[in-house]
Design an enzyme around this catalytic site. Structure first.
Site, PDB file in Angstrom:
ATOM      1  N   HIS A 270       0.843  -1.202   0.000  1.00  0.00           N
ATOM      2  CA  HIS A 270       0.000   0.000   0.000  1.00  0.00           C
ATOM      3  C   HIS A 270       0.881   1.256   0.000  1.00  0.00           C
ATOM      4  O   HIS A 270       0.534   2.281   0.589  1.00  0.00           O
ATOM      5  CB  HIS A 270      -0.922  -0.008   1.230  1.00  0.00           C
ATOM      6  N   ARG A 305       9.633   4.735  -8.834  1.00  0.00           N
ATOM      7  CA  ARG A 305       9.776   6.173  -9.113  1.00  0.00           C
ATOM      8  C   ARG A 305      10.517   6.437 -10.415  1.00  0.00           C
ATOM      9  O   ARG A 305      11.170   7.468 -10.571  1.00  0.00           O
ATOM     10  CB  ARG A 305      10.510   6.875  -7.948  1.00  0.00           C
ATOM     11  N   GLY A 324       1.409   4.794  -7.783  1.00  0.00           N
ATOM     12  CA  GLY A 324       0.368   5.590  -7.149  1.00  0.00           C
ATOM     13  C   GLY A 324       0.731   7.060  -7.089  1.00  0.00           C
ATOM     14  O   GLY A 324       0.430   7.839  -8.002  1.00  0.00           O
TER      15      GLY A 324
END
Ligand SMILES: Cc1cc2nc3c(=O)[nH]c(=O)nc-3n(C[C@H](O)[C@H](O)[C@H](O)COP(=O)(O)O)c2cc1C
Length: 371
Positions: A270, A305, A324
């Protein structure tokens, strides 16, 4: 002002200036001491790729197929709730970018735009993400709506039995529905562009719960602990499309889930927003890959990233990669243009990395690409 960026870190800094701190910290923050979010990234950074030469890589592609669907790139947008708090109309911008670039979009149960509205923009590209709050029947109702709206892929997120304390949110008094006090007012006054646009578009809501339901509504802070394997089996019977179980970090759980007939496991912690002492998600990838076998689909996110990070995850056992926060930074930095900027950076980094590894397609990536 020139808002072009050349890395996700640059996009993050631009977003930090334009977005009120309470909203920026909602996106950027993580659980506890924020160790897990840092570990996700540092463990990915530690992985080294094996350069190869003298392979003809003139004609190569980053297109990739998963769940019988062709995508132009091997990555997509991870489901994120309440995106319109970061920037007005963010959900819509994400859906349009997903269509423009041929990538999948995860649409959260907690989206600020209804699943029916997003279906009218991007039903083909969107994977609906389900949270089960206190009422299993409310969740089933959402699944029926997703089916009726034409979604073909369902993600059930199982790593939030309860939302973990995120200190930045607590410090700022971040709550849903959103409550305005003096600190928030000052924060907004310092970000007039965001505030004016938000004033015009209205305060974002949990749009999937605007319709009245006899099963109540969704409370972000309530327990989501009732989801178990029986529910996964029930969902398997209910959902004719692809079923993905998100938030899995153990080989044992992966095998149990695979045995329910789910179509894929989504390896993720998450983005460090739940268990601060969890291992880096990328460290679990090879272990889970070994447990489920070489052909079972594994989706991955947490800490990616850049394009090389995507390649590292794919070489470590992922079948597809999601990101995300980077998408939220890109919107905060420069709206729809920021999204194009980000996707173009990732696409070009993937392309160049493939060439340096002597590969011409995503399906050629495996553990031999790792050192
Ligand atoms: C602002 C925000 C909201 C999120 N909301 C959800 C959500 O509603 N459902 C879900 O399954 N995951 C949610 N996530 C987790 C993401 O799907 C994903 O797992 C995580 O962001 C990946 O890590 P990364 O941000 O390092 O790429 C959220 C993440 C962020 C940053």
């Amino acid at each position: 002002m020139n808002r072009t960026f050349y890395s996700i870190d640059e996009a993050r800094l631009l977003a930090r200036k334009r977005v009120p701190r309470i909203m920026f910290d909602y996106v950027d923050g993580a659980a506890g001491d924020e160790q897990s979010v840092a570990l996700n990234r540092s463990e990915l950074d530690k992985i080294r790729l094996q350069p190869r030469v003298l392979v003809n890589v003139e004609s190569r592609t980053a297109a990739h197929r998963i769940f019988d669907q062709d995508y132009k790139l091997p990555f997509g947008i991870a489901p994120m709730g309440m995106c319109n708090l970061t920037w007005p109309k963010a959900d819509q911008l994400l859906a349009e970018a997903a269509v423009r670039h041929g990538i999948p979009l995860g649409l959260s149960t907690m989206a600020s735009t209804s699943l029916e509205s997003i279906a009218s923009i991007a039903a083909e590209n969107t994977w609906f993400q389900l949270y089960v709050s206190q009422s299993l029947d409310l969740a089933v109702e959402l699944v029926e709506r997703a089916k009726r709206s034409g979604y073909k892929t369902l993600i059930l997120t199982v790593d939030v039995p309860q939302v973990a304390p995120r200190r930045r949110e607590l410090r700022h008094g971040f709550k849903t529905p959103f409550k305005m006090g003096i600190p928030q007012f000052v924060d907004f006054a310092l970000h007039p562009r965001w505030s004016l646009t938000s004033l015009i578009t209205g305060v974002p809501e949990l749009a999937n719960f605007n319709q009245k339901s006899s099963h109540g509504t969704f409370d972000r802070t309530a327990s989501r602990g009732a989801v178990d394997l029986d529910f996964v089996r029930r969902l398997r019977d209910l959902w004719p499309g692809k079923l993905i179980i998100k938030g899995v970090m153990s080989a044992v759980d992966s095998l149990m889930i695979k045995n329910t007939g789910a179509d894929a496991i989504y390896v993720s912690n998450h983005g460090g927003r739940q268990l601060d002492s969890a291992p880096a998600a990328v460290s679990m990838l090879p272990i889970i890959r070994q447990a489920v076998g070489k052909d079972y689909p594994l989706i991955f996110d947490s800490g990616v990233r850049g394009g090389e990070g995507i390649i590292k995850a794919l070489a470590s056992g992922a079948s597809f990669v999601m990101l995300g926060r980077p998408f939220m930074y890109a919107i905060g930095a420069n709206g729809a243009r920021g999204l194009d900027n980000l996707i173009n950076i990732l696409s070009s980094e993937i392309n160049v990395t493939l060439a340096q590894l002597g590969k011409i397609s995503i399906s050629q990536l495996d553990h031999n690409c790792l050192l």
